[in-house]
Structure formats: C-alpha cells, structure tokens
Design a protein around this motif. Structure first.
Motif, PDB file in Angstrom:
ATOM      1  N   ILE A  66      34.978 -41.513  48.219  1.00  0.00           N
ATOM      2  CA  ILE A  66      34.959 -41.957  49.446  1.00  0.00           C
ATOM      3  C   ILE A  66      35.171 -43.236  49.690  1.00  0.00           C
ATOM      4  N   GLU A  67      36.320 -44.002  50.322  1.00  0.00           N
ATOM      5  CA  GLU A  67      36.349 -45.499  49.957  1.00  0.00           C
ATOM      6  C   GLU A  67      36.853 -45.868  51.720  1.00  0.00           C
ATOM      7  N   LEU A  68      35.984 -47.054  52.043  1.00  0.00           N
ATOM      8  CA  LEU A  68      36.464 -47.549  53.274  1.00  0.00           C
ATOM      9  C   LEU A  68      37.118 -49.075  53.081  1.00  0.00           C
ATOM     10  N   ARG A  69      38.533 -49.081  53.254  1.00  0.00           N
ATOM     11  CA  ARG A  69      39.337 -49.772  53.019  1.00  0.00           C
ATOM     12  C   ARG A  69      39.513 -50.848  54.415  1.00  0.00           C
ATOM     13  N   LEU A  70      38.996 -52.147  54.176  1.00  0.00           N
ATOM     14  CA  LEU A  70      38.702 -52.969  55.235  1.00  0.00           C
ATOM     15  C   LEU A  70      39.800 -54.169  55.339  1.00  0.00           C
ATOM     16  N   ARG A  71      40.231 -54.565  56.493  1.00  0.00           N
ATOM     17  CA  ARG A  71      41.328 -55.710  56.619  1.00  0.00           C
ATOM     18  C   ARG A  71      40.459 -56.744  56.381  1.00  0.00           C
ATOM     19  N   SER A  72      41.052 -57.727  55.711  1.00  0.00           N
ATOM     20  CA  SER A  72      40.466 -59.050  55.469  1.00  0.00           C
ATOM     21  C   SER A  72      40.379 -59.775  56.668  1.00  0.00           C
ATOM     22  N   PRO A  73      39.391 -60.504  57.058  1.00  0.00           N
ATOM     23  CA  PRO A  73      39.416 -61.374  58.269  1.00  0.00           C
ATOM     24  C   PRO A  73      40.041 -62.880  57.837  1.00  0.00           C
ATOM     25  N   VAL A  74      40.306 -63.104  56.558  1.00  0.00           N
ATOM     26  CA  VAL A  74      41.011 -64.101  56.001  1.00  0.00           C
ATOM     27  C   VAL A  74      42.212 -63.755  55.494  1.00  0.00           C
ATOM     28  N   LEU A  75      43.353 -64.118  55.654  1.00  0.00           N
ATOM     29  CA  LEU A  75      44.683 -63.668  55.384  1.00  0.00           C
ATOM     30  C   LEU A  75      44.884 -62.141  55.339  1.00  0.00           C
ATOM     31  N   PRO A  76      44.626 -61.802  56.478  1.00  0.00           N
ATOM     32  CA  PRO A  76      44.695 -60.258  56.633  1.00  0.00           C
ATOM     33  C   PRO A  76      46.042 -59.402  56.395  1.00  0.00           C
ATOM     34  N   ASP A  77      47.177 -60.146  56.107  1.00  0.00           N
ATOM     35  CA  ASP A  77      48.304 -59.371  55.879  1.00  0.00           C
ATOM     36  C   ASP A  77      48.416 -59.504  54.219  1.00  0.00           C
ATOM     37  N   VAL A  78      47.487 -60.367  53.567  1.00  0.00           N
ATOM     38  CA  VAL A  78      47.645 -60.346  52.128  1.00  0.00           C
ATOM     39  C   VAL A  78      46.426 -59.779  51.485  1.00  0.00           C
ATOM     40  N   LEU A  79      45.156 -59.739  51.874  1.00  0.00           N
ATOM     41  CA  LEU A  79      44.111 -59.210  51.304  1.00  0.00           C
ATOM     42  C   LEU A  79      43.494 -58.311  52.028  1.00  0.00           C
ATOM     43  N   GLN A  80      42.766 -57.169  51.065  1.00  0.00           N
ATOM     44  CA  GLN A  80      42.123 -56.185  51.701  1.00  0.00           C
ATOM     45  C   GLN A  80      40.927 -55.966  50.769  1.00  0.00           C
TER      46      GLN A  80
END
Length: 755
Positions: free
Chosen positions: A620-634
C-alpha cells in the motif's frame, strides 16, 4: 523508538496524509490566485449529500482549498488558493445542475462562509437532495431493420426502475451507437425523448435510433507518403495483408481500429489514417458500399540506438540496438540487440571496483553479464490479429546473491493475441541449452545436493524448455505513472519432457498480481498491489523436487518488500568466516568430532538468497504531489508486507510468517518514469538458518555444515581426509539483531514505479 512504535507512527501518517490530500484540482481556466486582501480558502465541506461523495462534488465546483501542505504544515512554496466570490456563487448553480441531470429535480443548495484562521474562510454547501425521479419506462425504437437487436440493447448502463440519470441515458446511447458501428452501420444517429412527471417523481424515456444503411467496404485505396528523400519501401500488397480488410466485407469500426493498430505496430509508419469515403459511396439494393481510404506516412526504416546507465546492482551498463522495419520486404521488424552490465567490476572490464560496493557483495558480479540476440516480429500470423515474435540469443544473467544463468544458445517463440485492446494474451515457448550456477550452500540447503559431484551434475549444460501463457489486463491511464485504473497479470509456466525439456527439469508455475490506483484529490494517488505465486512439481504435485534456481520465487528490493534488500526476504542460508573443531566425549570413552561455529558468533561471511516455491506480497503506497516543484518531485509513504517460503517436505527455514516494513520514498519524474530513492524500515532479525563453510577448490571444494548445534560428525577416510556424515544441516545459526535505528534502514534506488 521501538519497531512497533515506528510501524504505528508511519501507518498513522499514511491515513492522515490520505485524509488531508482529498482536495481536488482546480478547474481549468479558473483563476484562484490570491491578491492582497483576498480570503484564503482553508477548508471545503458539504452537508446533506447522501448520494454523492465529498470528492465527487468537489470535482464539480471551482472553489478549491489551499494545498494540505499549506493548510496543515504551512510549508513554504506550497499552493495558496483564495476565494473568488463570483465563482463561489456559480458553484451553487453547478451543483444544482449536477444533481438535476442525475435525477434530483427538487434539489436545493445553500452556501455558507465561516472564518477559519487569520484571513481565511471555510467554504460550505448545504444540500437538500429531495426525492429522486424513477425511470418507469425505457423504450428503444428504430432497430427493426437491424440484425440481432437484442444484442444491441442488452446490458445497457441504465434500466427501468433505476434513478432517472440523464448521464447514464447518454452513456446508453453511446453503447448502442458503438455496437451498431461494429455491426455495419457507420452513419448511425440517436436521440433521446423523455417525459418528466415531477409531482409523481417518475420519468418515461424513448431512445430513437436511426441506424442508416448497412455498409460494406468498397475498394481499398492506399496513399503512401515516403520518408523525406526516400521512395516507398513497404509495398501496397503487404499493406493489404497487414490490415486484413477486403472489399465486400461488412464495415466494422473495431476492425478499422485493429487494422490501424497493426500498421502502427510494424513501426514502419509515423502516421496512419483509415476512413470510409462516404462521398464516393453508392447503393446496391438496401446496402451501401463505400471505399476505404488509407493514408500512410512512412518512417525511416532503419534505426540505431545506443545507451548506458548505472544501477545499484548492475554497476555501469551499456546497450545497443539495430532495427530494420521492413526485413525481407514484408514489414517484418528485425532487431539486433546487445547489452552488457557489471561494467567496472566484472572481468575483463573491472576497472572501477570501488564504485559499486553494493554489487561487489554478490559473488556473481566478478564477470560481465551480457545478452546478444536477434528478434524478428511478424506483422500477421495466418490472418489472425496477433504479433508473432521469434528470438535467438546467447546470454549470461545473474540474480543478486542467488545464481547465474549462462545460456550458450537459446530461442523464444511467442504470439501476442490481441482480440481485446486492453487485454493482450501472450503464448510463448522458450528453449535454451545452458547451465545454472548457484552458491553450493543453496544447493545443499534447498535441494539436499551437498556432495560436490551432485552439485556439479545439476550445474552442467542441460536443455530447459518452457511453455507459457501470460494474460495482461491494463485498465490504467498511464503506462509509466498511473493515477487511476487497475492492472492485472496472470502467468502460467510449464516445463516438461513433453515440450523437450530434460527429464530432470520439470515444474509448473502459477504467478498472479494486481494493482489498483485511486486518486484521492490534489494530484495524490493511493496505490494498492498484491502478488502471489507457487511452483509445483510435475503434474502440479505438491512437492517440487529440483527446480532451477532461476525459476524459484524471490522477494525483497525496491520493487517488492522494500524493507529488505534485493531477494533477501524469506529463508536464509549463511556462509561462515571460520569454524571450530569440537570434540565431544561419549559415555563409552570414544570421541565424536564436529565442525561448529560458536554460539557467540553473530556475523556470517555471506548471506545466500534461497528464495522459495511460494510467494505472497502486498503493498500500500500513498503517492503525494510535492508542494515544491510539483511537476518534478513526488513523495510517497508506504507499507509493504509479504513472505517467501517453501511448501512440502522437511524445511530448515521455518514456515510462513508475514513481515511488514514501512518506509518513505522520493521520486524525480523523468521521461522514462520516476527515478526513486527508497528508504524502508526493517525491524526484523535475520531468520534462523543453516551455516556452511565453503572450502576453496584447492581444498577439495567441500561444503561442511558448521551450524552452532551441528550433529553431523566428522570422520577420517582411508586417505586421512576429514569427511562429514550425510544429513540435513541444522538451522541453528541466528545472526545478531540490529539494535540502532540506522542499521534497520534499507536503502534502494530504482527507475519506474514499484508497481
């Protein structure tokens, strides 16, 4: 911090993050940026909604709260969103329209703003759904001239007695028109006519279908644009064979789609367009005949690629590929491919031994791994919608701390059957002549092949032939990083003399896995995964006997149970750094001699990955969009669970016992998939297992058992050499448990999502 505390803490973090990340994405085209004096949206709630969830309603409206990282952690660079009063009022109308189209004509919606913190508000919507309208009648007309009208109208998304949902009515129209286009009616039209009795809360609907004339294919016209400065290479007759569409056949939309896909799969074209030319059509009796126009843009028919990279276990690697997309002028795709890994640590290219320290722990990384093969793909196979592939190759492939497989010559024949677009079925036949080398301890502990001559026998070149079938159903929305949908996979492998495998190499394997991806708002995804399998003996008997190490099951690593290193989940066998010679006096005055490591010895020279014949893994994994550079980091938090074990017969490894390892990961999104750094927490001690001492070849290559409570005595043969009695080595060696927090962390590096 104790292991139990850490597990509970990370589990709580997963649940908290999932609940906080339920904010939807902002509707496109709307501006919720914050200007001085604007009120920040710190919360969004709906009350009175019984039929639709909070997440469904949040996706309908424009008003969106700031990101959870801003609202709860106040992180810098996190997204701040403010209230647009005009759009907030329009959101009320959007919700009313949403409910009315789904059968709630009496719905009412009120709005409310409540202060939340300094300069912030919580936006609320109070909903009174009212009673739904029920569909009392659904009539489909206009299908009198159509063959099999019941099949056209069967299993529609809506039926009598259900809520009068106009979106489902539209879906029913789409289903009917799609079915008719696949039955020869490309010009079908449909409309709906309904009567709504609001007072009685009932509706009566009619679907009026105009199928048009049954259409057959006329002439097939092919127009090819060659690659720049080239002539046409793939002839028109070859194109006709690939598409499989003939004049006089009934028009079927799916057949057109299949033909287009078949042309693309040759890799010979950059553009493919197939369409009816109804303007040049004509009638024959009640039927219509229309020519088929095929427009193609040829690709460059030869290509070369080279590449390289670095992997934790592969060290440096390089690959090259040559492609001919029109081999022997038949749109066949010939690929010549070569790969080399272990560069830097594998002979003869062992020039950087200090760079790949992790791979150097593997005894099979001292030589290069390689693959050299030729693959031929045939665009059609006896007219079936399938992609036959034949490969001939030679290779050396190793599995970390487990085995190395050297194939002198091998071949693979496979056919991919594409009857269903999202569910290809691949049938394969693999035969190779080669050998598998593994740690002597693995052969001794798992297969009871402890004598050197027995181990040498099974490591000689043998013929392994496997028949396989693989069913893959991909209902996800993205091949590299899915955010919604599911993927399921089922594989069966059978090795038997019936298929020309050596009699000593017989087994049957069943392996299945499934993944599910659930969007939870804000670009975040909850991913679930399960994988399980078993290896059986000939005829699917319970006991497996000898199964080649490369066909056993392994788990652990950045794509499996991430708290364990690669392949290190499950049974354990160890190699000792040294041992003691222990003499025990008998009651009759004689003395027995044993080889043993002391109970105080807590470390082994090497861990040997044993694998098993049964596997169960869940993630089970929760993949979170990064608050910093959201189009690059996860970012992601995860909890993995599973085990690998051996069924049947006496076992020195203990039974099935699920291990749970939580952790976190950081991913950088790249064109080839996420590049992930994984940190898993493993609170478990290495399992009990037998321990052996591996003598060098100069010492005769013996592999004596040296477990702490070993009961296999050592005697002297006629030459004066020490010989250990036969028997099973006791699983009594237990490495010391890691005590510090840092020593329980397992780090990994991988490309692509774990599942």
């Amino acid at each position: 911090m104790t292991a139990d505390t850490l597990v509970r803490t990370i589990a709580a973090a997963i649940i908290l993050a999932a609940s906080l990340s339920a904010a939807p994405a902002v509707a496109r085209g709307q501006d919720l940026r914050c200007d001085p004096g604007d009120a920040e949206v710190r919360g969004l709630n709906f009350t009175g909604n019984r039929t639709f969830t909070q997440a469904e309603l949040a996706n309908v409206i424009v008003t969106t709260p700031s990101s959870w990282a801003r609202r709860y952690l106040n992180l810098p660079f996190s997204t701040r969103r403010c209230l647009d009063p005009a759009e907030f009022g329009n959101d009320r109308l959007r919700l009313i329209l949403y409910y009315r189209r789904r059968g709630f004509p009496a719905v009412t919606v009120d709005t409310a703003l409540r202060p939340s913190g300094a300069g912030g508000v919580t936006a609320g919507f109070r909903i009174h759904e009212g009673e739904p309208v029920i569909l009392r009648s659904l009539v489909v007309t206009g299908l009198d001239s159509v063959r099999n009208p019941r099949e056209v109208t069967g299993n529609l998304p809506i039926r009598m007695g259900q809520r009068f949902d106009r979106t489902k009515i539209d879906a029913a129209i789409d289903v009917i028109t799609r079915r008719l286009r696949n039955e020869g009616y490309p010009a079908v039209r449909a409309r709906t006519s309904f009567v709504l009795d609001t007072a009685a809360r009932v509706a009566y609907d009619s679907l009026v279908i105009e199928p048009g004339a049954l259409t057959r294919l006329g002439g097939v016209h092919i127009n090819v644009t060659p690659a720049p400065n080239k002539r046409q290479h793939v002839s028109d007759p070859v194109v006709r064979r690939v598409i499989g569409l003939d004049s006089g056949a009934v028009f079927r939309e799916q057949a057109i789609i299949d033909a287009q896909r078949s042309l693309y799969q040759t890799d010979a074209y950059t553009h493919v367009s197939i369409a009816l030319d109804s303007a040049r059509g004509f009638r024959v009796g009640a039927d219509s005949v229309a020519p088929l126009d095929i427009t193609l843009a040829e690709n460059t028919l030869h290509a070369a690629r080279i590449g390289g990279g670095y992997g934790t276990l592969d060290c440096f690697r390089a690959n090259g590929e040559l492609d001919d997309y029109n081999f022997l002028k038949g749109a066949r795709h010939l690929t010549l491919q070569g790969r080399v890994s272990k560069i830097g640590i594998g002979k003869p290219l062992d020039f950087a031994p200090g760079v790949c320290s992790s791979a150097q722990k593997d005894p099979y990384s001292t030589r290069l791994n390689y693959y050299l093969g030729a693959t031929l793909r045939q665009p059609i196979f006896f007219g079936l919608r399938s992609v036959p592939t034949v490969t001939a190759y030679t290779s050396r492939v190793s599995e970390y701390n487990a085995y190395v497989r050297t194939t002198s010559i091998g071949g693979i024949a496979s056919v991919e059957y594409q009857r269903w677009a999202r569910t290809p079925i691949t049938f394969g036949y693999t035969v190779d002549f080669g050998r598998t080398e593994a740690q002597p301890a693995l052969f001794c502990a798992v297969f009871n092949l402890c004598a050197r001559e027995d181990r040498d026998r099974v490591q000689q070149n043998q013929r392994l032939a496997v028949v396989s079938a693989l069913v893959l159903h991909d209902a996800s929305n993205n091949i590299l990083a899915p955010t919604t949908g599911s993927i399921a996979r089922l594989e069966v492998r059978i090795a038997s003399p019936v298929f020309l495998s050596d009699a000593a190499l017989q087994f049957n394997t069943l392996l299945g896995e499934a993944s599910r991806y659930l969007p939870v708002g804000g670009g975040n995804v909850l991913a679930l995964h399960a994988r399980g399998g078993a290896v059986f003996g000939a005829g699917f008997k319970k006991n497996t006997g000898f199964v080649p190490p490369q066909e056993r099951m392994y788990a652990g690593g950045p794509n499996s149970v991430r708290g364990f290193a690669q392949n290190e989940l499950g049974a354990a066998t160890y190699l000792a750094q040294r041992y003691d010679t222990v003499r025990v006096e008998r009651g009759n005055g004689s003395t027995d001699t044993y080889f043993r490591v002391a109970d105080t010895v807590s470390r082994a020279r090497r861990f040997v990955a044993v694998g098993g014949n049964t596997l169960a893994v869940g993630n089970i994994e929760l993949r979170l969009r990064s608050p910093v550079l959201p189009d690059v980091l996860q970012f992601a938090v995860f909890a993995d669970a599973g085990d690998v074990w051996n069924r049947g017969g006496a076992s020195t490894f203990g039974g099935f016992h699920i291990k749970v390892t939580p952790g976190i990961q950081v991913a950088a999104l790249t064109p080839v998939g996420p590049a992930r750094i994984v940190v898993g927490y493993n609170p478990y001690r290495r399992p009990l297992g037998p321990i052996y001492y591996e003598n060098t070849a100069a010492q005769g290559g013996a592999l004596p058992c040296v477990s702490p409570r070993n009961t296999l005595p050592v005697t002297t043969d006629s030459t004066g050499a020490l010989v250990q009695s036969e028997g099973r080595c006791e699983a009594s060696f237990h490495p010391a448990a890691s005590t510090s927090f840092g020593s329980r962390l397992t780090f990994g590096l991988a490309i692509g999502q774990a599942f």
